[in-house]
Design a protein around this motif. Structure first.
Motif, PDB file in Angstrom:
ATOM      1  N   TYR A   1       0.834  -1.205   0.000  1.00 47.34           N
ATOM      2  CA  TYR A   1       0.000   0.000   0.000  1.00 47.34           C
ATOM      3  C   TYR A   1       0.868   1.255   0.000  1.00 47.34           C
ATOM      4  CZ  TYR A   1      -3.089   3.703   1.589  1.00 47.34           C
ATOM      5  OH  TYR A   1      -3.769   4.887   1.689  1.00 47.34           O
ATOM      6  N   LEU A   2       1.916   1.278   0.829  1.00 48.56           N
ATOM      7  CA  LEU A   2       2.751   2.469   0.933  1.00 48.56           C
ATOM      8  C   LEU A   2       3.493   2.755  -0.365  1.00 48.56           C
ATOM      9  CD1 LEU A   2       4.200   2.001   4.539  1.00 48.56           C
ATOM     10  CD2 LEU A   2       2.311   3.463   3.792  1.00 48.56           C
ATOM     11  N   GLU A   3       3.944   1.704  -1.057  1.00 51.22           N
ATOM     12  CA  GLU A   3       4.618   1.900  -2.341  1.00 51.22           C
ATOM     13  C   GLU A   3       3.646   2.475  -3.367  1.00 51.22           C
ATOM     14  OE1 GLU A   3       6.395  -1.738  -3.603  1.00 51.22           O
ATOM     15  OE2 GLU A   3       7.842  -1.797  -1.942  1.00 51.22           O
TER      16      GLU A   3
ATOM     17  N   ARG B   1      -5.725   0.105  -6.144  1.00 50.33           N
ATOM     18  CA  ARG B   1      -4.638  -0.713  -6.700  1.00 50.33           C
ATOM     19  C   ARG B   1      -4.412  -1.955  -5.858  1.00 50.33           C
ATOM     20  NH1 ARG B   1       0.387   0.177  -9.279  1.00 50.33           N
ATOM     21  NH2 ARG B   1       1.557  -1.771  -9.238  1.00 50.33           N
ATOM     22  N   VAL B   2      -4.345  -1.798  -4.539  1.00 51.30           N
ATOM     23  CA  VAL B   2      -4.096  -2.939  -3.662  1.00 51.30           C
ATOM     24  C   VAL B   2      -5.272  -3.909  -3.701  1.00 51.30           C
ATOM     25  CG1 VAL B   2      -3.796  -3.635  -1.252  1.00 51.30           C
ATOM     26  CG2 VAL B   2      -2.505  -1.704  -2.147  1.00 51.30           C
ATOM     27  N   GLY B   3      -6.504  -3.372  -3.741  1.00 49.67           N
ATOM     28  CA  GLY B   3      -7.673  -4.240  -3.820  1.00 49.67           C
ATOM     29  C   GLY B   3      -7.684  -5.074  -5.087  1.00 49.67           C
ATOM     30  N   THR B   4      -7.350  -4.451  -6.215  1.00 53.34           N
ATOM     31  CA  THR B   4      -7.289  -5.171  -7.494  1.00 53.34           C
ATOM     32  C   THR B   4      -6.203  -6.235  -7.456  1.00 53.34           C
ATOM     33  OG1 THR B   4      -8.059  -3.220  -8.687  1.00 53.34           O
ATOM     34  CG2 THR B   4      -6.931  -4.906  -9.974  1.00 53.34           C
ATOM     35  N   LYS B   5      -5.051  -5.884  -6.887  1.00 54.11           N
ATOM     36  CA  LYS B   5      -3.945  -6.832  -6.796  1.00 54.11           C
ATOM     37  C   LYS B   5      -4.331  -8.018  -5.908  1.00 54.11           C
ATOM     38  CE  LYS B   5       0.942  -7.176  -5.510  1.00 54.11           C
ATOM     39  NZ  LYS B   5       2.112  -6.452  -4.967  1.00 54.11           N
ATOM     40  N   ARG B   6      -5.029  -7.741  -4.808  1.00 61.57           N
ATOM     41  CA  ARG B   6      -5.471  -8.827  -3.924  1.00 61.57           C
ATOM     42  C   ARG B   6      -6.355  -9.816  -4.666  1.00 61.57           C
ATOM     43  NH1 ARG B   6      -7.504  -5.388   1.351  1.00 61.57           N
ATOM     44  NH2 ARG B   6      -5.542  -5.342   2.521  1.00 61.57           N
ATOM     45  N   ARG B   7      -7.347  -9.278  -5.397  1.00 57.92           N
ATOM     46  CA  ARG B   7      -8.279 -10.153  -6.109  1.00 57.92           C
ATOM     47  C   ARG B   7      -7.561 -10.977  -7.166  1.00 57.92           C
ATOM     48  NH1 ARG B   7     -11.382  -5.495  -5.471  1.00 57.92           N
ATOM     49  NH2 ARG B   7     -10.881  -4.731  -7.567  1.00 57.92           N
ATOM     50  N   SER B   8      -6.664 -10.324  -7.895  1.00 59.78           N
ATOM     51  CA  SER B   8      -5.936 -11.014  -8.946  1.00 59.78           C
ATOM     52  C   SER B   8      -5.020 -12.083  -8.373  1.00 59.78           C
ATOM     53  CB  SER B   8      -5.121 -10.003  -9.754  1.00 59.78           C
ATOM     54  OG  SER B   8      -4.334 -10.640 -10.727  1.00 59.78           O
ATOM     55  N   LEU B   9      -4.304 -11.735  -7.302  1.00 60.32           N
ATOM     56  CA  LEU B   9      -3.378 -12.677  -6.690  1.00 60.32           C
ATOM     57  C   LEU B   9      -4.136 -13.848  -6.083  1.00 60.32           C
ATOM     58  CD1 LEU B   9      -0.478 -13.361  -5.940  1.00 60.32           C
ATOM     59  CD2 LEU B   9      -0.752 -11.993  -3.860  1.00 60.32           C
ATOM     60  N   GLY B  10      -5.280 -13.561  -5.415  1.00 56.56           N
ATOM     61  CA  GLY B  10      -6.053 -14.636  -4.798  1.00 56.56           C
ATOM     62  C   GLY B  10      -6.515 -15.647  -5.819  1.00 56.56           C
ATOM     63  N   LYS B  11      -6.960 -15.178  -6.969  1.00 55.00           N
ATOM     64  CA  LYS B  11      -7.413 -16.087  -8.029  1.00 55.00           C
ATOM     65  C   LYS B  11      -6.239 -16.888  -8.586  1.00 55.00           C
ATOM     66  CE  LYS B  11      -9.717 -16.096 -12.542  1.00 55.00           C
ATOM     67  NZ  LYS B  11     -10.582 -17.251 -12.254  1.00 55.00           N
ATOM     68  N   LYS B  12      -5.097 -16.224  -8.805  1.00 62.24           N
ATOM     69  CA  LYS B  12      -3.939 -16.919  -9.356  1.00 62.24           C
ATOM     70  C   LYS B  12      -3.441 -18.008  -8.404  1.00 62.24           C
ATOM     71  CE  LYS B  12      -2.218 -13.203 -12.329  1.00 62.24           C
ATOM     72  NZ  LYS B  12      -1.153 -12.192 -12.545  1.00 62.24           N
TER      73      LYS B  12
ATOM     74  N   ALA C   1      -5.651  12.692  -0.350  1.00 63.60           N
ATOM     75  CA  ALA C   1      -6.890  11.925  -0.466  1.00 63.60           C
ATOM     76  C   ALA C   1      -6.947  11.182  -1.795  1.00 63.60           C
ATOM     77  CB  ALA C   1      -8.100  12.846  -0.328  1.00 63.60           C
ATOM     78  N   SER C   2      -6.511  11.828  -2.862  1.00 63.96           N
ATOM     79  CA  SER C   2      -6.529  11.205  -4.179  1.00 63.96           C
ATOM     80  C   SER C   2      -5.538  10.051  -4.251  1.00 63.96           C
ATOM     81  CB  SER C   2      -6.211  12.244  -5.259  1.00 63.96           C
ATOM     82  OG  SER C   2      -7.169  13.282  -5.260  1.00 63.96           O
ATOM     83  N   ALA C   3      -4.346  10.255  -3.691  1.00 62.89           N
ATOM     84  CA  ALA C   3      -3.336   9.194  -3.681  1.00 62.89           C
ATOM     85  C   ALA C   3      -3.818   7.994  -2.874  1.00 62.89           C
ATOM     86  CB  ALA C   3      -2.022   9.725  -3.121  1.00 62.89           C
ATOM     87  N   ALA C   4      -4.468   8.256  -1.740  1.00 62.97           N
ATOM     88  CA  ALA C   4      -4.993   7.168  -0.911  1.00 62.97           C
ATOM     89  C   ALA C   4      -6.076   6.388  -1.646  1.00 62.97           C
ATOM     90  CB  ALA C   4      -5.546   7.734   0.396  1.00 62.97           C
ATOM     91  N   LEU C   5      -6.934   7.110  -2.347  1.00 58.81           N
ATOM     92  CA  LEU C   5      -8.002   6.470  -3.119  1.00 58.81           C
ATOM     93  C   LEU C   5      -7.417   5.570  -4.203  1.00 58.81           C
ATOM     94  CD1 LEU C   5     -11.099   6.408  -3.530  1.00 58.81           C
ATOM     95  CD2 LEU C   5     -10.827   8.339  -5.084  1.00 58.81           C
TER      96      LEU C   5
END
Length: 310
Positions: A35-37, A155-166, A146-150
């Motif tokens: 998330y921080l990156e 990005r992290v949510g999308t990565k989680r979903r993609s990684l979980g499926k893989k 606020a925009s960067a956090a959003l």
């Protein structure tokens, strides 16, 4: 032919509890660095967007520069509240393409895209734009953060979903090869004769008009399309399981015959029991990523019928 397993409500509750606990553990152990990156990267992109547009006050003048730079375009989409995807932006703006070369030749499309974001601009984050003034330093910093956090959260949510499926797909493939199944090239399966032969499977392929993550030919000659579904919430699971996998199951059983196909889903994450019961009642066979032995045990049971009686 041996019927696929059908689970009781109590069995579903037991597996839901185990899958949910595994999900919790993974989230707690997930590194904060991802998330921080992402936050640092997107903070820089938003700052660049502010610089290119003089704190969003010259969107029209800077339009082509924004839309032909991938990083600026990404940050630009997040000015809207809620953010708008590239596909939605094209549709709403009636733009044929967001490719830089095309946009340089279509000034009407450029202005239409800018107008879509201007109309949808998040006035809570960027109050000075609608008021026709420059932001003070506190407003500007708050809007950038606020925009960067959003963007980082998305990005992290999308990565989680993609990684979980893989991960789930990898576990499933490993389970199949572990009991002797051989992986063959992907293909389009229009009739059951096109499917891999018994004891073989292929990766992502079309069965009829719908895509499956795997297509397996069981020992008894039935075809088993498998969908891998990783869910991060019970609400999200309805879309992935009931509206997608179960709908595919019904279509495959209609197109290819109830006795010829065994539509299957391998699950991980968070689900509600009544949604699993609904999917099962619609002809979807369910297994869990944390208990793939149940899947391979049932597959092995189909060996009994791998030869026609003499």
């Amino acid at each position: 032919m041996i019927d696929p397993p059908r689970w009781t409500a109590d069995e579903f509750k037991r597996d839901i509890a185990e899958a949910t606990e595994l999900f919790r553990r993974e989230r707690l152990e997930e590194p904060l660095e991802d998330y921080l990156e992402a936050f640092d990267l997107y903070q820089g992109n938003v700052e660049d967007l502010f610089e290119a547009t003089v704190d969003l006050t010259t969107l029209d003048k800077s339009a082509l520069e924004i839309l032909t730079n991938a990083d600026l375009l990404n940050a630009f989409r997040y000015l809207a509240g809620p953010p708008i995807s590239q596909d939605d932006l094209k549709t709403v703006a009636e733009a044929d393409s967001l490719v830089a070369k095309r946009l340089r030749q279509d000034t009407d499309a450029v202005q239409s895209i800018i107008q879509v974001i201007r109309v949808g601009l998040d006035r809570r984050r960027f109050p000075w734009v609608g008021e026709g003034r420059e932001p003070n330093e506190a407003e500007k910093n708050a809007a950038i953060l606020a925009s960067a956090a959003l963007m980082a959260t998305q990005r992290v949510g999308t990565k989680r979903r993609s990684l979980g499926k893989k991960v789930l797909e990898g576990l499933t493939e490993g389970a199949l090869t572990g009991v002797g199944f051989i992986k063959v090239p992907s293909r389009r399966v229009q009739t059951l004769a096109d499917a891999p032969e018994a004891g073989h499977f292929c990766g992502e392929s079309y069965l009829g008009n719908r895509k499956a993550d795997f297509i397996v030919r069981l020992w008894d000659q039935r075809v088993m399309p498998i969908e891998c579904k990783a869910s991060n919430s019970a609400t999200n699971s309805v879309k992935r399981l009931n509206n997608d996998a179960a709908a595919k199951a019904e279509a495959w059983r209609t197109d290819f015959g109830v006795r010829q196909v065994v539509p299957t889903a391998v699950l991980s994450g968070v689900y509600k029991s009544h949604n699993l019961e609904d999917a099962q009642s619609r002809g979807l066979t369910l297994f869990w990523g944390h208990n793939l032995k149940a899947l391979t045990d049932w597959i092995e049971d189909t060996r009994i019928f791998d030869r026609h009686p003499q």
